[in-house]
Design a protein around this motif. Structure first.
Motif, PDB file in Angstrom:
ATOM      1  N   CYS A   1      44.317  79.466  28.418  1.00 10.55           N
ATOM      2  CA  CYS A   1      44.064  80.385  27.297  1.00 10.55           C
ATOM      3  C   CYS A   1      43.659  79.559  26.078  1.00 10.55           C
ATOM      4  N   TYR A   2      42.413  79.084  26.084  1.00 13.84           N
ATOM      5  CA  TYR A   2      42.000  78.088  25.096  1.00 13.84           C
ATOM      6  C   TYR A   2      41.856  78.664  23.692  1.00 13.84           C
ATOM      7  N   HIS A   3      41.384  79.903  23.573  1.00 16.33           N
ATOM      8  CA  HIS A   3      41.278  80.508  22.246  1.00 16.33           C
ATOM      9  C   HIS A   3      42.660  80.620  21.600  1.00 16.33           C
ATOM     10  N   GLU A   4      43.631  81.062  22.381  1.00 16.72           N
ATOM     11  CA  GLU A   4      45.002  81.172  21.864  1.00 16.72           C
ATOM     12  C   GLU A   4      45.569  79.793  21.529  1.00 16.72           C
ATOM     13  N   ALA A   5      45.218  78.810  22.344  1.00 21.63           N
ATOM     14  CA  ALA A   5      45.715  77.452  22.091  1.00 21.63           C
ATOM     15  C   ALA A   5      45.237  76.944  20.739  1.00 21.63           C
ATOM     16  N   THR A   6      43.953  77.146  20.435  1.00 23.89           N
ATOM     17  CA  THR A   6      43.431  76.673  19.148  1.00 23.89           C
ATOM     18  C   THR A   6      44.141  77.346  17.992  1.00 23.89           C
ATOM     19  N   PHE A   7      44.441  78.643  18.137  1.00 18.31           N
ATOM     20  CA  PHE A   7      45.152  79.360  17.074  1.00 18.31           C
ATOM     21  C   PHE A   7      46.496  78.702  16.790  1.00 18.31           C
ATOM     22  N   HIS A   8      47.260  78.442  17.824  1.00 21.21           N
ATOM     23  CA  HIS A   8      48.607  77.903  17.621  1.00 21.21           C
ATOM     24  C   HIS A   8      48.568  76.466  17.112  1.00 21.21           C
ATOM     25  N   TYR A   9      47.618  75.666  17.574  1.00 21.28           N
ATOM     26  CA  TYR A   9      47.499  74.301  17.057  1.00 21.28           C
ATOM     27  C   TYR A   9      47.191  74.313  15.565  1.00 21.28           C
ATOM     28  N   ILE A  10      46.278  75.173  15.164  1.00 19.83           N
ATOM     29  CA  ILE A  10      45.895  75.227  13.743  1.00 19.83           C
ATOM     30  C   ILE A  10      47.058  75.743  12.908  1.00 19.83           C
ATOM     31  N   GLU A  11      47.795  76.730  13.437  1.00 20.54           N
ATOM     32  CA  GLU A  11      48.970  77.213  12.725  1.00 20.54           C
ATOM     33  C   GLU A  11      50.030  76.115  12.597  1.00 20.54           C
ATOM     34  N   ALA A  12      50.185  75.336  13.658  1.00 21.07           N
ATOM     35  CA  ALA A  12      51.160  74.232  13.619  1.00 21.07           C
ATOM     36  C   ALA A  12      50.789  73.236  12.531  1.00 21.07           C
ATOM     37  N   ALA A  13      49.505  72.964  12.383  1.00 24.66           N
ATOM     38  CA  ALA A  13      49.064  72.028  11.341  1.00 24.66           C
ATOM     39  C   ALA A  13      49.360  72.570   9.950  1.00 24.66           C
ATOM     40  N   LYS A  14      49.257  73.892   9.775  1.00 23.12           N
ATOM     41  CA  LYS A  14      49.523  74.498   8.466  1.00 23.12           C
ATOM     42  C   LYS A  14      51.004  74.418   8.104  1.00 23.12           C
ATOM     43  N   LEU A  15      51.869  74.380   9.116  1.00 24.42           N
ATOM     44  CA  LEU A  15      53.313  74.459   8.885  1.00 24.42           C
ATOM     45  C   LEU A  15      53.956  73.104   8.627  1.00 24.42           C
ATOM     46  N   THR A  16      53.173  72.048   8.604  1.00 25.21           N
ATOM     47  CA  THR A  16      53.747  70.720   8.420  1.00 25.21           C
ATOM     48  C   THR A  16      53.059  69.989   7.284  1.00 25.21           C
ATOM     49  N   GLU A  17      53.798  69.081   6.661  1.00 27.25           N
ATOM     50  CA  GLU A  17      53.223  68.210   5.647  1.00 27.25           C
ATOM     51  C   GLU A  17      52.966  66.812   6.184  1.00 27.25           C
ATOM     52  N   SER A  18      53.301  66.594   7.431  1.00 28.39           N
ATOM     53  CA  SER A  18      53.094  65.280   8.049  1.00 28.39           C
ATOM     54  C   SER A  18      51.625  65.105   8.401  1.00 28.39           C
ATOM     55  N   LYS A  19      51.006  64.081   7.852  1.00 25.33           N
ATOM     56  CA  LYS A  19      49.600  63.804   8.157  1.00 25.33           C
ATOM     57  C   LYS A  19      49.416  63.488   9.634  1.00 25.33           C
ATOM     58  N   SER A  20      50.396  62.828  10.224  1.00 25.90           N
ATOM     59  CA  SER A  20      50.313  62.472  11.630  1.00 25.90           C
ATOM     60  C   SER A  20      50.296  63.715  12.513  1.00 25.90           C
ATOM     61  N   ILE A  21      51.218  64.644  12.258  1.00 28.10           N
ATOM     62  CA  ILE A  21      51.272  65.842  13.088  1.00 28.10           C
ATOM     63  C   ILE A  21      50.038  66.709  12.855  1.00 28.10           C
ATOM     64  N   GLN A  22      49.595  66.778  11.619  1.00 31.13           N
ATOM     65  CA  GLN A  22      48.373  67.520  11.341  1.00 31.13           C
ATOM     66  C   GLN A  22      47.195  66.951  12.124  1.00 31.13           C
ATOM     67  N   ALA A  23      47.115  65.627  12.154  1.00 30.26           N
ATOM     68  CA  ALA A  23      46.021  64.982  12.889  1.00 30.26           C
ATOM     69  C   ALA A  23      46.094  65.305  14.377  1.00 30.26           C
ATOM     70  N   MET A  24      47.309  65.232  14.948  1.00 26.64           N
ATOM     71  CA  MET A  24      47.452  65.508  16.371  1.00 26.64           C
ATOM     72  C   MET A  24      47.118  66.970  16.674  1.00 26.64           C
ATOM     73  N   CYS A  25      47.524  67.878  15.806  1.00 27.18           N
ATOM     74  CA  CYS A  25      47.204  69.292  16.014  1.00 27.18           C
ATOM     75  C   CYS A  25      45.694  69.512  15.992  1.00 27.18           C
ATOM     76  N   GLN A  26      45.011  68.834  15.063  1.00 20.22           N
ATOM     77  CA  GLN A  26      43.563  68.974  14.992  1.00 20.22           C
ATOM     78  C   GLN A  26      42.892  68.430  16.246  1.00 20.22           C
ATOM     79  N   VAL A  27      43.386  67.317  16.753  1.00 20.92           N
ATOM     80  CA  VAL A  27      42.816  66.748  17.975  1.00 20.92           C
ATOM     81  C   VAL A  27      43.041  67.686  19.154  1.00 20.92           C
ATOM     82  N   TYR A  28      44.258  68.206  19.282  1.00 15.91           N
ATOM     83  CA  TYR A  28      44.550  69.125  20.380  1.00 15.91           C
ATOM     84  C   TYR A  28      43.677  70.381  20.287  1.00 15.91           C
ATOM     85  N   ALA A  29      43.549  70.909  19.066  1.00 15.51           N
ATOM     86  CA  ALA A  29      42.711  72.100  18.890  1.00 15.51           C
ATOM     87  C   ALA A  29      41.263  71.788  19.254  1.00 15.51           C
ATOM     88  N   ALA A  30      40.802  70.597  18.889  1.00 18.38           N
ATOM     89  CA  ALA A  30      39.425  70.208  19.203  1.00 18.38           C
ATOM     90  C   ALA A  30      39.205  70.163  20.709  1.00 18.38           C
TER      91      ALA A  30
END
Length: 783
Positions: free
Chosen positions: A530-559
């Motif tokens: 379910c790739y469309h749903e996956a991108t949604f949750h990764y992007i939401e995860a990035a919004k919920l954190t202030e950690s640059k590292s986790i944001q970066a990993m979420c962006q990579v996973y979403a990509a």
């Protein structure tokens, strides 16, 4: 009158030994409430003991605080009594800390330091200075004042050096390292703190080191956290081996002490018999003395005896062996975490190191061990069905920042344990401890997923509950990762639903987990296609954190999920996500972000048909992954792509070798999607080489694996939890009536829980076959 007081003290001793705390306190309060006045010193000592009992055995912090504040008023009229004044300052500071009153706590500690600065240079004065500096450092951390916190700890280190007390120096050295790991201003400062810990630890005599079990655990865990942060897994494993051996030895010693105590109790019963023969009594008495000596030899202090200082209690109070991992001597008497939490944390560390290597059986054992340990402790804290209330929790969350500032990007964010008396260990006051990720399947545990909510907790139990709740979330996170790797999607669902339920019950304590849960929802959605749903949750995860590292990993996973969707628009969105991370990948500590973004960038270059450049980037990422991370799943996926590229570049010899290695790793991990991916490329290879026999055998095996995966996917999609996990909505937290629980974003100061190692950025096989790549509509825009 002093004889009356002594009698009441002894009666209180008796009731305390019998476990009758209420009666013990009533005996002591009879002294304070007597119509006939006792000497002020006697009343102060009595109130201090009442406060100590309350803080040790109950959650009644306010009652203890009132006794201590009365003691302070009495002590103002007494010119001497240095020890009593210091004890009153220390215990009252602990009370302020428990109720979240940090400004008055700091003011009180500064008064204590002023007192010690004017009291001379005796040993006890230096030790109390160490106590106050340690508590002050802890209070400053809560306010985010890391530099002054380190300064306070350095002052404590100087005092401990002046009295030539290496164990106490080690306490302050490790505490300084802990703060550096939390704020990580620069690599050199952290490295110097690590080196200082090594230097001081080596200065302690080997015999004494064996007795400093608490310091050993604390030091080794901090070293592991540091090595994880810089992705030095090889050296971190050495510390983990030492830690695991120490835990097993400590468990054996604890069991030995319990056996001695049981034997002692049996002897006492035998000696109490009136008809015992003289010779038998003499033999049993000798045996009793031997057992006492054995117990004393095991539980003796490291350097300074508590008896060398003025006793903390009035009367003859028996000091029993306490089952805790002490970090420092009296009057500091602190510990980082309770022994059970440390044991669970060691289990977690073993899982973290074993999971990427595919050692799922060991992971299963350790996850189960940790979960059972935590389950027992949560029951003791009253976290079970049917308990409600305590709105003071919410006011506490508003009055101080959220617990764990970024300690390490790749380690659990665990706060320190409150000291029983009188020191508050370094991070004690943070009420919202923070966490991490993992691999194999323990039996399903029904872990109190109904009933109590966080407003049910007593205010003073919140900190300790947070420690255990964070640990259980980390173990469940690891379980989700393991089950996804093994394509046990239903098992992953169940673990993820448990995490979600824990979060919904304790949303403020577990606020830092929200981003991590969203990330795991994204990973689950990705694994089940379910790739469309996956991108949604990764992007939401990035919004919920202030950690640059986790944001970066979420962006990579979403990509990667966008790449798997496969159309031109999704590929453009993937590039938009990868670009910013790629441009800053060298700024991260360690190589985890770099290896992941190189993986995703290599996929995009493949879709652009820039095969040679893709090969170069992927080869670099593979080398970093192999040398630093040791994540076999990510290595297998790198190898599969490189095998595909070698085939596209007509290097069939290298393609065959690479793909076979990848298939071996995928089989070791029970990673069915990667196995199918490799098999599909191998089928193409055999077709090109004209190896019909291998092609048919390979295709047959591929079909078998595809059927297996399809069956698992059908089971996952038909599960009652599937829709709620992939649904494009964030978790909704029901506001409790009359309670304002702030969301993570409004009270968090970088409190984010990082994932120590990618569980593999799984890619759909159909989207990555070179013959299916559609680059004509995308153009050649590069990063």
């Amino acid at each position: 009158m002093e004889a009356v007081a002594e009698g009441l003290w002894r009666l209180a001793d008796y009731h305390e030994k019998q476990g009758e705390l209420g009666k013990a306190i009533k005996c002591l309060e009879a002294i304070c409430q007597s119509p006939v006045s006792f000497f002020p010193v006697l009343e102060v000592k009595t109130r201090l003991r009442i406060a100590t009992l309350l803080l040790t055995y109950s959650h009644n912090v306010n009652h203890a605080k009132s006794h201590l504040e009365r003691s302070q008023l009495l002590l103002k009229s007494i010119p001497s009594c240095f020890e009593l004044k210091c004890r009153a300052y220390s215990l009252l500071s602990q009370c302020y800390h428990l109720v979240g009153a940090i400004p008055p706590q700091k003011q009180l500690l500064y008064k204590g330091l002023d007192l010690t600065n004017s009291a001379g240079h005796e040993l006890s004065v230096k030790l109390w200075s160490c106590n106050f500096n340690s508590q002050l450092a802890n209070a400053l951390i809560i306010e985010g004042d890391y530099q002054n916190s380190i300064s306070a700890l350095e002052s404590g280190y100087v005092f401990s050096a002046e009295i030539c007390y290496p164990e106490l120096q080690m306490f302050f050295a490790t505490s300084i390292l802990h703060v550096h790991l939390m704020q990580w201003y620069d690599d050199n400062s952290v490295q110097q703190a690590v080196n200082k810990c090594d230097e001081v630890w080596e200065s302690i005599e080997p015999e004494k080191r064996q007795q400093c079990v608490g310091l050993l655990f604390y030091n080794e865990l901090l070293h592991i956290f540091y090595r994880l942060r810089i992705c030095d897994y090889k050296n971190a494993a050495q510390h983990l081996d030492k830690l695991d051996a120490a835990m097993k030895a400590d468990l054996q010693q604890t069991q030995y002490i319990e056996d001695l105590n049981k034997e002692m109790n049996a002897l006492n019963q035998s000696l109490s018999r009136s008809d015992l023969h003289y010779k038998d009594r003499l033999a049993l008495t000798g045996k009793h003395a031997q057992l006492q000596e054995q117990l004393r030899s095991i539980t003796r202090p490291t350097s300074l005896s508590k008896e060398s200082l003025e006793p903390g209690h009035f009367g003859n109070v028996r000091r029993t062996y306490r089952d805790k991992l002490e970090l420092a001597p009296y009057p500091i008497d602190g510990e980082w975490l309770p022994k059970s939490a440390v044991y669970a944390l060691v289990d977690l560390m073993v899982v973290i190191f074993s999971r990427p290597k595919g050692l799922f059986k060991e992971c299963t054992k350790r996850i189960l061990s940790g979960m059972l340990t935590i389950q027992e402790e949560l029951v003791k804290l009253g976290i079970a069905d049917g308990v409600r209330a305590h709105p003071s929790f919410c006011s506490a969350t508003r009055s101080s920042p959220s617990f764990y500032q970024t300690c390490c990007e790749d380690l659990p964010r665990i706060p320190r344990r409150p000291a029983s008396e009188p020191l508050m260990s370094l991070e004690r006051g943070r009420r919202f401890p923070p966490l991490l990720l993992a691999h194999d399947r323990p039996p399903r545990l029904g872990l109190f997923l109904s009933g109590q909510q966080e407003v049910s907790l007593q205010h003073s139990a919140i900190w300790m509950a947070g420690v255990y709740l964070m640990l259980i979330m980390q173990l469940l996170e690891n379980k989700v990762a393991i089950e996804l790797t093994r394509s046990e999607f239903v098992e992953a669902q169940e673990a993820l639903v448990q995490m979600k339920n824990w979060f919904l019950r304790f949303p403020t304590i577990l606020q830092a987990c929200e981003s991590m849960i969203e990330m795991l929802r994204g990973q689950y959605a990705h694994y089940v296609g379910c790739y469309h749903e996956a991108t949604f949750h990764y992007i939401e995860a990035a919004k919920l954190t202030e950690s640059k590292s986790i944001q970066a990993m979420c962006q990579v996973y979403a990509a990667v999920s966008y790449i798997c969707i496969g159309d031109a628009e999704s590929s453009t969105l993937a590039l938009d996500l990868i670009g910013p991370v790629y441009s800053m990948m060298d700024s991260f500590v360690g190589v985890r972000e770099k290896t992941s973004v190189l993986f995703a960038y290599g996929l995009l270059l493949m879709k652009q048909h820039d095969l040679q450049e893709a090969r170069n980037r992927l080869a670099k990422g593979l080398q970093l992954t192999h040398n630093h991370l040791g994540n076999l799943q990510l290595v297998a996926q790198y190898l599969t792509i490189l095998g595909s590229l070698a085939l596209a570049l007509h290097d069939t010899v290298q393609a065959r070798e690479i793909l076979r290695s990848s298939l071996t790793l995928a089989k070791k991990l029970y990673d069915i999607p990667t196995q199918i991916w490799v098999l599909s490329v191998l089928t193409t290879l055999y077709q090109e080489l004209g190896e019909k026999g291998n092609e048919m055998e390979n295709a047959e095996y591929q079909c078998k694996k595809a059927d297996d995966l399809q069956r698992r996917l059908v089971d996952a999609h038909s599960s009652i939890h599937h829709i709620e996990l992939i649904d494009k909505v964030r978790l909704e937290i029901q506001q409790l009536k009359g309670v304002d629980i702030k969301r993570a974003g409004s009270i968090s100061l970088g409190v984010d829980l990082d994932i120590p190692g990618s569980i593999g950025v799984s890619v759909s096989t159909s989207s990555l076959k070179l013959m299916d790549i559609d680059s004509g509509r995308r153009g050649k825009r590069k990063i």
